[in-house]
Design an enzyme around this catalytic site. Structure first.
Site, PDB file in Angstrom:
ATOM      1  N   LYS A 180     109.016  25.719 -87.113  1.00  0.00           N
ATOM      2  CA  LYS A 180     109.470  26.699 -86.560  1.00  0.00           C
ATOM      3  C   LYS A 180     108.034  27.282 -87.477  1.00  0.00           C
ATOM      4  O   LYS A 180     108.257  28.660 -86.771  1.00  0.00           O
ATOM      5  CB  LYS A 180     110.373  27.129 -87.274  1.00  0.00           C
ATOM      6  CG  LYS A 180     111.325  26.766 -87.389  1.00  0.00           C
ATOM      7  CD  LYS A 180     112.696  26.921 -88.237  1.00  0.00           C
ATOM      8  CE  LYS A 180     113.276  26.162 -89.505  1.00  0.00           C
ATOM      9  NZ  LYS A 180     115.520  26.008 -89.064  1.00  0.00           N
ATOM     10  N   LYS A 215     105.786  23.781 -98.490  1.00  0.00           N
ATOM     11  CA  LYS A 215     106.090  24.869 -98.320  1.00  0.00           C
ATOM     12  C   LYS A 215     105.012  26.014 -99.577  1.00  0.00           C
ATOM     13  O   LYS A 215     105.159  26.978 -99.112  1.00  0.00           O
ATOM     14  CB  LYS A 215     107.478  24.885 -97.998  1.00  0.00           C
ATOM     15  CG  LYS A 215     108.615  24.217 -97.299  1.00  0.00           C
ATOM     16  CD  LYS A 215     109.781  25.471 -97.337  1.00  0.00           C
ATOM     17  CE  LYS A 215     110.325  24.649 -95.824  1.00  0.00           C
ATOM     18  NZ  LYS A 215     112.103  24.895 -96.419  1.00  0.00           N
ATOM     19  N   LYS A 256     104.064  17.727 -87.614  1.00  0.00           N
ATOM     20  CA  LYS A 256     105.738  17.431 -86.671  1.00  0.00           C
ATOM     21  C   LYS A 256     105.892  19.491 -86.102  1.00  0.00           C
ATOM     22  O   LYS A 256     105.272  19.985 -86.333  1.00  0.00           O
ATOM     23  CB  LYS A 256     106.442  17.794 -87.666  1.00  0.00           C
ATOM     24  CG  LYS A 256     108.133  17.780 -88.298  1.00  0.00           C
ATOM     25  CD  LYS A 256     108.561  18.128 -89.455  1.00  0.00           C
ATOM     26  CE  LYS A 256     108.687  19.541 -89.965  1.00  0.00           C
ATOM     27  NZ  LYS A 256     109.346  19.184 -90.734  1.00  0.00           N
TER      28      LYS A 256
END
Ligand code: TYM
Length: 340
Positions: free
Chosen positions: A205, A118, A202
């Protein structure tokens, strides 16, 4: 669970109110929650404190929280059976997170792959909150002395950290069995739903390609279109699950089918072995629309009554605080604060 922990079993999990929910969230988490509420005491949270580890629009945060509450309800989580509450309503989370910040080691956090993903190359610019995010997650779980945590596979490392923190707290403060070592419940084909455009990535979003995921708000037409466009290879549908090895896009579609239709992968393959992917994807689109359309419709209905959602969250928030506050009060005593 810890050998020493003698308390009752309790299930806890959380979902972030950031961005759209997708099929991975549904199969990896929400669908399991609806099943577990019939088996165990369940506490489910909308983790807005986690969401603010990256910038959120203050005008939209409350609305996003209600959106997740509507998704819980539409997925079949029943507020008369399980608690559905909002993390920032219960102060125990932030308090216990601080104590755990002093238990967890920086070396443990430095190993967290989700932070690295992230924060990317700009880790120095990431918030301290994003770095200690998994510590807050441990506090969420352990403020309820939860013994089981249903999550998708991407949360496995965070769950290991929660166990490490629980174990170290128990040892450091000579309080054997005070916290359970929470077990992740990561099972079934829905635990790792991959992108429809790339079976090695994966479903997420944050993927810029909307076609990579099925959103919980997609209508029947959109769901069917995305499945028909999903990436496959030039072969045919195989006969056995072993033959899915090395075919990530196909394995993903078969896994999604199996999870949505509540069938084993072997049964899905037996029904479709030797078929071309066109007809297979049509069958999968039918299964997906049948499973997801009622959820989308229910979500819209719940969202049209935001006051009712707020009432459910407020009531559950009080009940959640009544469980967590005494546990955190005991933690204060164990640590030895004067006022405890
Ligand atoms: P979040 O909000 O990213 O995701 C919510 C749940 O959805 C699962 N999930 C998936 N499952 C299968 N396939 C996928 N592609 C997929 N993508 C997401 C996640 O594993 C998760 O179960 N850190 C957590 C929220 C959290 C939490 C907690 C969870 C905060 N405190 C305490 C459990 C217990 C998160 O960001 O989930």
């Amino acid at each position: 669970m810890s050998e020493d922990y003698q308390g009752p079993e309790r299930v806890f999990s959380g979902v972030q109110p950031s961005g759209e929910l997708h099929l991975g969230n549904y199969l990896g988490a929400l669908k399991k929650f609806a099943r577990l509420q019939h088996e165990k005491e369940c506490v489910f949270c909308i983790v807005d404190l986690h969401a603010i580890t990256v910038p959120q629009d203050p005008k939209r945060l409350a609305e996003q929280t209600r959106h997740i509450a509507a998704a819980y309800l539409a997925s079949g989580v029943d507020p008369s059976k399980a608690l559905i509450y909002n993390q920032s309503d219960v102060r125990a989370h932030t308090e216990l997170a601080w104590y755990f910040n002093c238990v967890a080691r920086t070396g443990w956090l430095n190993r967290m792959t989700q932070f690295k993903d992230k924060a990317g190359k700009n880790a120095e610019k990431a918030s301290v909150g994003l770095y200690t995010y998994p510590v807050l997650q441990a506090a969420d779980i352990l403020a309820f002395k939860a013994t089981q945590v249903p999550v998708g596979e991407d949360q496995k490392q965070h769950l290991e950290l929660s166990r490490d923190i629980a174990g170290k707290f128990n040892r450091d403060f000579n309080a054997p069995g005070f916290f359970p070592l929470p077990e992740p419940l990561i099972d079934g084909p829905g635990a790792k739903v991959m992108s429809l455009r790339d079976g090695t990535k994966k479903m997420s979003k944050s993927d810029p390609a909307d076609a990579s995921r099925i959103n919980l708000t997609d209508d029947a037409d959109k769901i069917a279109k995305k499945i028909r466009k999903a990436k496959t290879d030039s072969g045919l549908v195989p006969e056995t699950p072993d033959e899915l090895d090395g075919r990530p896009d196909i394995a993903n579609l078969v896994g999604i089918y199996s999870a949505l239709a509540d069938m084993s992968e072997a049964d899905v393959l037996e029904q479709h072995a030797g078929s071309q992917f066109g007809p297979f994807k049509n069958a999968l689109a039918d299964v997906a629309v049948a499973a997801m359309e009622p959820i989308t419709e229910l979500m819209t209905r719940y969202l049209s009554a935001p006051d009712e959602i707020d009432r459910i969250l407020a009531e559950a928030g009080d009940k959640a605080a009544a469980i967590a506050d005494p546990i955190v009060a005991e933690v204060r005593k164990i640590i030895g604060f004067r006022g405890a």
